[in-house]
Design a protein around this motif. Structure first.
Motif, PDB file in Angstrom:
ATOM      1  N   HIS A   1       0.847  -1.196   0.000  1.00 38.40           N
ATOM      2  CA  HIS A   1       0.000   0.000   0.000  1.00 38.40           C
ATOM      3  C   HIS A   1       0.886   1.251   0.000  1.00 38.40           C
ATOM      4  CE1 HIS A   1      -3.977  -1.905   1.518  1.00 38.40           C
ATOM      5  NE2 HIS A   1      -3.211  -2.838   0.959  1.00 38.40           N
ATOM      6  N   PHE A   2       0.708   2.100  -1.021  1.00 36.15           N
ATOM      7  CA  PHE A   2       1.394   3.382  -1.080  1.00 36.15           C
ATOM      8  C   PHE A   2       0.366   4.461  -0.750  1.00 36.15           C
ATOM      9  CE2 PHE A   2       3.579   0.555  -4.104  1.00 36.15           C
ATOM     10  CZ  PHE A   2       4.865   0.564  -3.554  1.00 36.15           C
ATOM     11  N   VAL A   3       0.451   4.992   0.469  1.00 34.90           N
ATOM     12  CA  VAL A   3      -0.609   5.839   1.017  1.00 34.90           C
ATOM     13  C   VAL A   3      -0.795   7.107   0.198  1.00 34.90           C
ATOM     14  CG1 VAL A   3      -1.381   7.109   3.051  1.00 34.90           C
ATOM     15  CG2 VAL A   3      -0.215   4.894   3.307  1.00 34.90           C
ATOM     16  N   LYS A   4       0.244   7.896   0.010  1.00 33.52           N
ATOM     17  CA  LYS A   4       0.107   9.182  -0.675  1.00 33.52           C
ATOM     18  C   LYS A   4      -0.074   9.026  -2.183  1.00 33.52           C
ATOM     19  CE  LYS A   4       2.286  12.367   2.568  1.00 33.52           C
ATOM     20  NZ  LYS A   4       3.283  13.435   2.758  1.00 33.52           N
ATOM     21  N   ASP A   5       0.356   7.897  -2.732  1.00 31.78           N
ATOM     22  CA  ASP A   5       0.170   7.663  -4.172  1.00 31.78           C
ATOM     23  C   ASP A   5      -1.192   7.050  -4.474  1.00 31.78           C
ATOM     24  OD1 ASP A   5       2.683   8.621  -4.819  1.00 31.78           O
ATOM     25  OD2 ASP A   5       3.648   6.665  -4.576  1.00 31.78           O
ATOM     26  N   SER A   6      -1.980   6.721  -3.417  1.00 27.25           N
ATOM     27  CA  SER A   6      -3.285   6.060  -3.592  1.00 27.25           C
ATOM     28  C   SER A   6      -3.157   4.836  -4.515  1.00 27.25           C
ATOM     29  CB  SER A   6      -4.321   7.046  -4.170  1.00 27.25           C
ATOM     30  OG  SER A   6      -4.483   8.137  -3.283  1.00 27.25           O
ATOM     31  N   LEU A   7      -2.125   4.043  -4.262  1.00 25.22           N
ATOM     32  CA  LEU A   7      -1.822   2.902  -5.117  1.00 25.22           C
ATOM     33  C   LEU A   7      -1.639   1.646  -4.261  1.00 25.22           C
ATOM     34  CD1 LEU A   7      -1.059   1.811  -7.960  1.00 25.22           C
ATOM     35  CD2 LEU A   7       1.317   2.430  -7.435  1.00 25.22           C
ATOM     36  N   ILE A   8      -2.333   0.566  -4.655  1.00 25.66           N
ATOM     37  CA  ILE A   8      -2.191  -0.731  -3.984  1.00 25.66           C
ATOM     38  C   ILE A   8      -1.737  -1.744  -5.019  1.00 25.66           C
ATOM     39  CG2 ILE A   8      -3.349  -2.571  -2.731  1.00 25.66           C
ATOM     40  CD1 ILE A   8      -5.318  -0.524  -1.665  1.00 25.66           C
ATOM     41  N   MET A   9      -0.571  -2.314  -4.785  1.00 24.25           N
ATOM     42  CA  MET A   9      -0.011  -3.287  -5.720  1.00 24.25           C
ATOM     43  C   MET A   9      -0.147  -4.701  -5.162  1.00 24.25           C
ATOM     44  SD  MET A   9       0.983  -1.642  -8.363  1.00 24.25           S
ATOM     45  CE  MET A   9       1.780  -3.049  -9.127  1.00 24.25           C
ATOM     46  N   HIS A  10      -0.531  -5.669  -6.082  1.00 24.74           N
ATOM     47  CA  HIS A  10      -0.613  -7.083  -5.721  1.00 24.74           C
ATOM     48  C   HIS A  10      -0.404  -7.882  -7.000  1.00 24.74           C
ATOM     49  CE1 HIS A  10      -4.699  -6.819  -7.354  1.00 24.74           C
ATOM     50  NE2 HIS A  10      -4.836  -5.712  -6.611  1.00 24.74           N
ATOM     51  N   LYS A  11      -0.469  -9.180  -6.903  1.00 26.35           N
ATOM     52  CA  LYS A  11      -0.164 -10.039  -8.039  1.00 26.35           C
ATOM     53  C   LYS A  11      -1.105  -9.789  -9.209  1.00 26.35           C
ATOM     54  CE  LYS A  11       0.401 -14.886  -9.394  1.00 26.35           C
ATOM     55  NZ  LYS A  11       0.403 -16.292  -8.935  1.00 26.35           N
ATOM     56  N   ASN A  12      -2.370  -9.526  -8.926  1.00 27.65           N
ATOM     57  CA  ASN A  12      -3.383  -9.382  -9.984  1.00 27.65           C
ATOM     58  C   ASN A  12      -3.716  -7.920 -10.277  1.00 27.65           C
ATOM     59  OD1 ASN A  12      -3.687 -12.235 -10.221  1.00 27.65           O
ATOM     60  ND2 ASN A  12      -4.954 -12.216  -8.353  1.00 27.65           N
ATOM     61  N   SER A  13      -2.765  -7.011 -10.029  1.00 24.01           N
ATOM     62  CA  SER A  13      -3.010  -5.593 -10.322  1.00 24.01           C
ATOM     63  C   SER A  13      -3.245  -5.392 -11.814  1.00 24.01           C
ATOM     64  CB  SER A  13      -1.797  -4.755  -9.888  1.00 24.01           C
ATOM     65  OG  SER A  13      -1.635  -4.798  -8.484  1.00 24.01           O
ATOM     66  N   ARG A  14      -4.065  -4.397 -12.129  1.00 25.04           N
ATOM     67  CA  ARG A  14      -4.370  -4.115 -13.526  1.00 25.04           C
ATOM     68  C   ARG A  14      -3.135  -3.566 -14.236  1.00 25.04           C
ATOM     69  NH1 ARG A  14      -9.162  -0.060 -13.111  1.00 25.04           N
ATOM     70  NH2 ARG A  14      -7.717   0.700 -11.485  1.00 25.04           N
ATOM     71  N   SER A  15      -3.143  -3.619 -15.550  1.00 17.27           N
ATOM     72  CA  SER A  15      -2.009  -3.157 -16.348  1.00 17.27           C
ATOM     73  C   SER A  15      -1.737  -1.675 -16.117  1.00 17.27           C
ATOM     74  CB  SER A  15      -2.256  -3.413 -17.831  1.00 17.27           C
ATOM     75  OG  SER A  15      -3.434  -2.752 -18.274  1.00 17.27           O
ATOM     76  N   GLN A  16      -2.831  -0.874 -15.916  1.00 17.20           N
ATOM     77  CA  GLN A  16      -2.672   0.558 -15.675  1.00 17.20           C
ATOM     78  C   GLN A  16      -1.934   0.803 -14.360  1.00 17.20           C
ATOM     79  OE1 GLN A  16      -3.510   2.886 -17.831  1.00 17.20           O
ATOM     80  NE2 GLN A  16      -2.787   4.572 -16.521  1.00 17.20           N
ATOM     81  N   GLU A  17      -2.253  -0.003 -13.340  1.00 22.86           N
ATOM     82  CA  GLU A  17      -1.594   0.136 -12.040  1.00 22.86           C
ATOM     83  C   GLU A  17      -0.119  -0.268 -12.134  1.00 22.86           C
ATOM     84  OE1 GLU A  17      -5.371  -0.686  -9.039  1.00 22.86           O
ATOM     85  OE2 GLU A  17      -4.224  -2.387  -9.861  1.00 22.86           O
ATOM     86  N   LYS A  18       0.144  -1.324 -12.913  1.00 25.40           N
ATOM     87  CA  LYS A  18       1.520  -1.756 -13.093  1.00 25.40           C
ATOM     88  C   LYS A  18       2.337  -0.706 -13.844  1.00 25.40           C
ATOM     89  CE  LYS A  18       0.653  -6.725 -12.888  1.00 25.40           C
ATOM     90  NZ  LYS A  18       0.729  -8.031 -13.609  1.00 25.40           N
ATOM     91  N   LEU A  19       1.664  -0.042 -14.846  1.00 24.36           N
ATOM     92  CA  LEU A  19       2.334   1.032 -15.570  1.00 24.36           C
ATOM     93  C   LEU A  19       2.646   2.184 -14.624  1.00 24.36           C
ATOM     94  CD1 LEU A  19       3.334   2.341 -18.191  1.00 24.36           C
ATOM     95  CD2 LEU A  19       0.979   3.150 -18.582  1.00 24.36           C
ATOM     96  N   ASN A  20       1.682   2.528 -13.782  1.00 25.68           N
ATOM     97  CA  ASN A  20       1.854   3.588 -12.778  1.00 25.68           C
ATOM     98  C   ASN A  20       3.032   3.250 -11.860  1.00 25.68           C
ATOM     99  OD1 ASN A  20       1.584   5.670 -10.983  1.00 25.68           O
ATOM    100  ND2 ASN A  20      -0.542   5.216 -10.421  1.00 25.68           N
TER     101      ASN A  20
END
Length: 525
Positions: free
Chosen positions: A104-123
């Motif tokens: 969990h990246f609090v200030k980036d509003s980003l949650i990464m996991h194995k099944n993250s969407r391609s847009q999240e992985k690009l981010n």
């Protein structure tokens, strides 16, 4: 669900502008509370930690989450988690190994996991690239600042022992610390005598009260670094390159060079549990091997170890050798009191022409040194204004540095040796007349050893009988003493009394600071 918090700051500026470790930890704890997450442990990486230490903390965190089965990492932003592609690959692999794991990246509003969407992985990937670029740029700016600081003649980090940092940010310089300078001088002066191992020197300095900036005892390894640091003679060593510095110096080039020879020599003093008066001073006349000393039943005995088939079998006591040394000291004393003040005046008269020559030489050398320093300033201004290239500037800096070192070396020779001609000659004479008194009154064996080494070039023994040769200065003095103590000296004085007899007011010269520095027990009244 249990989670682990990671807090990191990369500079003091971040700590001073709201990005401190406590502020980050507070933010992450509030986030965990809102998400109903339990905190198993918090890991913190400070800007003061070196790169190796930061790697240890990061790897320690990953080992902990794997061992404890932690599924969740909470970090403020992407650039607080990873600063290089190696870390990013490690985090990606960690997520791929378990679908339940999350970052969990609090200030980036980003949650990464194995099944993250391609847009999240690009981010995630873009932010890693920006984080890597930030670190590379920060490193580049730091190196640029360090290079500029060195070009101005100042060390871009904490100075060695004996100096302190003053001034505002961007204008900090290093000046001698009056509380530590005496210890730094003593460190060099003692080691330059050749009588101290690093271990013994460290022990003596710590017992005398030498302490680091944190109040701790100074380690032997640190003493060794100080003794080899050219910062004390006005130079800056950075990334294996040595450049001239603007710091004030209090260690002479002569003493520094002597210390370097001892540090790099094969006869570096070794630590000994027992300290004997004639240890390493006395050789066997037959085989030239060092005499071995040992104590037995309250007495100290010396004997030859029979090197190369030596036939010497006599053991002798230390006090018996001392008696023979004292007898030699008696032979150096001038017994005719009428000639004592005449010798003093003759030494002073002989020095008058020497002083005029050396004074003129020193003035010329100082003029040349000032000219070179002006050239340094001019070439630096030309570099800043873009009038000359970087390579041309570096070549000129090297040329002027060599000229400056050569002039300083010549000044050192004049100031520390030639200009002391009269004082040294006078003190050799004074020392010879009081050698027995000084030897008997010295409380420390080291002081007695210094006196012996100053007077004698060699000391050998055969069947308990001492043989010796004087050092150059004392050899000349011994020959003069032999003449003045003869029965014919009164006839010489009678023919020259009107010319050489001194006035009633005796010319008593002060003791030499130069000689005093090397032989602290000598010539004290």
């Amino acid at each position: 669900m249990k989670s682990v918090l990671l807090c990191r700051v990369s500079s003091k500026e971040q700590e001073e502008t709201g990005y401190s470790l406590p502020a980050q930890e507070k933010l992450l704890k509030e986030y965990a509370t809102r998400q109903n997450l339990d905190i198993a442990k918090t890991f913190s990486i400070s800007e003061s930690a070196g790169g190796k230490k930061q790697r240890e903390i990061f790897n320690g965190m990953m080992d902990y989450v794997n061992k404890e089965g932690i599924k969740l990492l909470i970090i403020e932003k992407v650039d607080r988690l990873t600063r290089n592609f190696k870390d990013a690959v490690m985090i990606d692999q960690w997520l791929e190994d378990d679908e339940e794991r999350q970052v969990h990246f609090v200030k980036d509003s980003l949650i990464m996991h194995k099944n993250s969407r391609s847009q999240e992985k690009l981010n995630w990937g873009i932010r890693i690239i920006f984080a890597k670029n930030y670190i590379d740029n920060l490193s580049e700016e730091v190196k640029k600042g360090q290079k500029e600081k060195i070009a101005q003649g100042w060390l871009p980090t904490r100075p060695p022992y004996g100096y302190k940092t003053i001034g505002e940010k961007g204008h900090k310089i290093h000046v001698p610390d009056p509380d530590k300078v005496p210890f730094a001088k003593k460190m060099f002066d003692l080691y330059a005598t050749g009588n101290y191992s690093l271990r013994r020197l460290t022990q003596m300095l710590n017992e005398a009260g030498m302490r680091s900036s944190h109040g701790a005892k100074v380690a032997k390894s640190r003493i060794a670094l100080y003794l080899s640091d050219p910062f004390y003679i006005g130079k800056i060593c950075w990334n294996d390159q040595t450049t001239p510095g603007n710091q004030e110096t209090f260690i002479s080039l002569e003493v520094f060079n002597k210390v370097q020879l001892i540090l790099k020599g094969k006869t570096t003093p070794k630590y000994r549990k027992h300290s004997y008066l004639f240890q390493s001073l006395l050789h066997c006349t037959e085989c030239r091997g060092l005499i071995t000393w040992e104590s037995s039943k309250g007495y100290i005995y010396g004997h030859c170890n029979h090197y190369r088939g030596c036939t010497q079998t006599v053991w002798f006591k230390e006090p018996d050798i001392e008696k023979q040394i004292l007898a030699v000291f008696d032979q150096l004393q001038i017994k005719n009191t009428r000639i004592i003040e005449w010798i003093r005046k003759a030494i002073k008269e002989s020095h008058r022409d020497e002083m005029e020559y050396y004074t003129a030489s020193v003035q010329e050398l100082n003029r040349r040194l000032q000219l070179v320093e002006q050239r340094f300033s001019t070439i630096y201004d030309d570099k800043v204004d873009g009038k000359i290239t970087e390579s041309f500037y570096n070549s000129k800096v090297q040329q002027y540095s060599q000229e400056k070192d050569q002039i300083r070396h010549e000044l050192s020779k004049h100031s520390d040796a030639n200009a002391k001609y009269y004082e040294l000659a006078t003190n050799i004479y004074d020392l010879s007349q009081r050698a027995k008194e000084i030897f008997l009154n010295a409380k420390e064996k080291d002081y007695k050893r210094q006196l012996i080494k100053l007077i004698f070039a060699t000391l050998t023994i055969s069947a308990g009988m001492l043989s010796y040769t004087y050092t150059k200065g004392f050899q000349l003095l011994s020959e003069a003493v032999t003449i003045t103590n003869s029965s014919n000296v009164d006839k010489i004085l009678l023919t020259t009394v009107k010319i050489f007899e001194p006035s009633k007011k005796n010319d008593v010269m002060p003791q030499s600071v130069y000689l005093e520095g090397h032989c602290p027990a000598l010539l004290r009244r």
